[in-house]
Design a protein around this motif. Sequence first.
Motif, PDB file in Angstrom:
ATOM      1  N   THR A  80       0.833  -1.203   0.000  1.00 48.56           N
ATOM      2  CA  THR A  80       0.000   0.000   0.000  1.00 48.56           C
ATOM      3  C   THR A  80       0.864   1.249   0.000  1.00 48.56           C
ATOM      4  O   THR A  80       0.579   2.228  -0.694  1.00 48.56           O
ATOM      5  CB  THR A  80      -0.936   0.008   1.215  1.00 48.56           C
ATOM      6  N   GLU A  81       1.945   1.222   0.793  1.00 43.82           N
ATOM      7  CA  GLU A  81       2.874   2.358   0.841  1.00 43.82           C
ATOM      8  C   GLU A  81       3.492   2.618  -0.528  1.00 43.82           C
ATOM      9  O   GLU A  81       3.702   3.773  -0.918  1.00 43.82           O
ATOM     10  CB  GLU A  81       3.982   2.059   1.861  1.00 43.82           C
ATOM     11  N   LEU A  82       3.760   1.549  -1.259  1.00 40.35           N
ATOM     12  CA  LEU A  82       4.390   1.685  -2.574  1.00 40.35           C
ATOM     13  C   LEU A  82       3.372   1.885  -3.698  1.00 40.35           C
ATOM     14  O   LEU A  82       3.765   2.121  -4.839  1.00 40.35           O
ATOM     15  CB  LEU A  82       5.228   0.443  -2.881  1.00 40.35           C
ATOM     16  N   GLU A  83       2.078   1.805  -3.386  1.00 37.33           N
ATOM     17  CA  GLU A  83       1.050   1.814  -4.424  1.00 37.33           C
ATOM     18  C   GLU A  83       1.147   3.003  -5.373  1.00 37.33           C
ATOM     19  O   GLU A  83       0.982   2.844  -6.592  1.00 37.33           O
ATOM     20  CB  GLU A  83      -0.334   1.767  -3.769  1.00 37.33           C
ATOM     21  N   PRO A  84       1.426   4.233  -4.875  1.00 34.82           N
ATOM     22  CA  PRO A  84       1.540   5.357  -5.820  1.00 34.82           C
ATOM     23  C   PRO A  84       2.633   5.160  -6.873  1.00 34.82           C
ATOM     24  O   PRO A  84       2.555   5.722  -7.964  1.00 34.82           O
ATOM     25  CB  PRO A  84       1.866   6.547  -4.910  1.00 34.82           C
ATOM     26  N   VAL A  85       3.638   4.354  -6.553  1.00 35.38           N
ATOM     27  CA  VAL A  85       4.735   4.112  -7.490  1.00 35.38           C
ATOM     28  C   VAL A  85       4.241   3.375  -8.723  1.00 35.38           C
ATOM     29  O   VAL A  85       4.786   3.538  -9.820  1.00 35.38           O
ATOM     30  CB  VAL A  85       5.855   3.305  -6.797  1.00 35.38           C
ATOM     31  N   MET A  95      11.175   8.446 -11.588  1.00 34.84           N
ATOM     32  CA  MET A  95      10.242   7.440 -11.082  1.00 34.84           C
ATOM     33  C   MET A  95      10.976   6.377 -10.305  1.00 34.84           C
ATOM     34  O   MET A  95      10.517   5.934  -9.241  1.00 34.84           O
ATOM     35  CB  MET A  95       9.486   6.806 -12.257  1.00 34.84           C
ATOM     36  N   LEU A  96      12.118   5.959 -10.820  1.00 34.05           N
ATOM     37  CA  LEU A  96      12.925   4.953 -10.143  1.00 34.05           C
ATOM     38  C   LEU A  96      13.378   5.473  -8.779  1.00 34.05           C
ATOM     39  O   LEU A  96      13.302   4.757  -7.774  1.00 34.05           O
ATOM     40  CB  LEU A  96      14.127   4.601 -11.012  1.00 34.05           C
ATOM     41  N   ALA A  97      13.816   6.724  -8.741  1.00 32.38           N
ATOM     42  CA  ALA A  97      14.261   7.319  -7.481  1.00 32.38           C
ATOM     43  C   ALA A  97      13.114   7.390  -6.478  1.00 32.38           C
ATOM     44  O   ALA A  97      13.297   7.120  -5.285  1.00 32.38           O
ATOM     45  CB  ALA A  97      14.845   8.708  -7.730  1.00 32.38           C
ATOM     46  N   THR A 194      19.720   4.324  -6.983  1.00 33.69           N
ATOM     47  CA  THR A 194      19.087   4.782  -8.216  1.00 33.69           C
ATOM     48  C   THR A 194      20.079   4.744  -9.376  1.00 33.69           C
ATOM     49  O   THR A 194      19.766   4.246 -10.472  1.00 33.69           O
ATOM     50  CB  THR A 194      18.535   6.209  -8.051  1.00 33.69           C
ATOM     51  N   GLU A 195      21.274   5.255  -9.140  1.00 34.35           N
ATOM     52  CA  GLU A 195      22.307   5.241 -10.178  1.00 34.35           C
ATOM     53  C   GLU A 195      22.666   3.809 -10.565  1.00 34.35           C
ATOM     54  O   GLU A 195      22.831   3.494 -11.752  1.00 34.35           O
ATOM     55  CB  GLU A 195      23.554   5.981  -9.685  1.00 34.35           C
ATOM     56  N   ALA A 196      22.788   2.931  -9.565  1.00 31.38           N
ATOM     57  CA  ALA A 196      23.171   1.544  -9.836  1.00 31.38           C
ATOM     58  C   ALA A 196      22.093   0.824 -10.643  1.00 31.38           C
ATOM     59  O   ALA A 196      22.387   0.130 -11.623  1.00 31.38           O
ATOM     60  CB  ALA A 196      23.436   0.811  -8.516  1.00 31.38           C
ATOM     61  N   ALA A 213      14.204  11.090 -22.588  1.00 30.40           N
ATOM     62  CA  ALA A 213      13.619  11.816 -21.455  1.00 30.40           C
ATOM     63  C   ALA A 213      13.878  11.112 -20.151  1.00 30.40           C
ATOM     64  O   ALA A 213      13.747  11.697 -19.080  1.00 30.40           O
ATOM     65  CB  ALA A 213      12.114  11.969 -21.653  1.00 30.40           C
ATOM     66  N   GLY A 214      14.295   9.849 -20.225  1.00 32.82           N
ATOM     67  CA  GLY A 214      14.535   9.117 -18.998  1.00 32.82           C
ATOM     68  C   GLY A 214      15.943   9.254 -18.466  1.00 32.82           C
ATOM     69  O   GLY A 214      16.250   8.814 -17.374  1.00 32.82           O
ATOM     70  N   SER A 215      16.810   9.865 -19.226  1.00 36.78           N
ATOM     71  CA  SER A 215      18.204   9.981 -18.791  1.00 36.78           C
ATOM     72  C   SER A 215      18.305  10.949 -17.617  1.00 36.78           C
ATOM     73  O   SER A 215      17.615  11.966 -17.592  1.00 36.78           O
ATOM     74  CB  SER A 215      19.085  10.465 -19.937  1.00 36.78           C
TER      75      SER A 215
END
Length: 216
Positions: A80-85, A95-97, A194-196, A213-215
Amino acid sequence: MSETSPTDGRALRWAGHREARRLEIVDAAVAAIGEHGPDVTTEQIAARAGVSRPGLYRHFEGRDDLQSAIAARSVERLVTELEPVWRPHGRPFEMLARALRAHLRWLSANGNVYRYLKRTSFGTGGESATTNVRATVAEHVAGMLVDGSLGAEIEPAVAHPLAFGLVGMVDSAAAHWLDAPHGASLDQLVAQLTEACWAVIRATVGPARLDAAGSP
């Protein structure tokens, strides 16, 4: 059309009451774990729930059933905590971060519960609750890789191993950080992971295939 008899209605209400009370006890158990740590005793859980030890087990079929219920509730809270992701928007790298920050924030705030989950079996399969969490999160990540949410559409045969590998790396690093941060802050760990993860995605997919755009 059949009608529910008064007896059936009372039985349904009683079953609902028992289920609600069971959930209250599980929530109290999670709170007791947070307070006392993963070695929490049944007596401490019962005290937090406001029942006697025998009264506690009137709602569960023994300690294994209680532990499984605690694990299921904790997994539900994390998902539930991660649901917005799972509703992606913005640049893939960002988004990954956000996903990593949400996971690590939960872990930091619920360290004792996480440690409890690591040693607790989930359901009847014998796997640990954290294994179940990793699988749940990895399936979501795999879906985002397949549909292009993270910058490029990736075939399932590549996306699923990649997702499970990334989630395993993050979980292992986060668990170590929780017990031995070596001076690293949550922000620093988020940036590093995130970088890894992005580097692994780029190496697997190929930079040319990723949406510019994702870079980062």
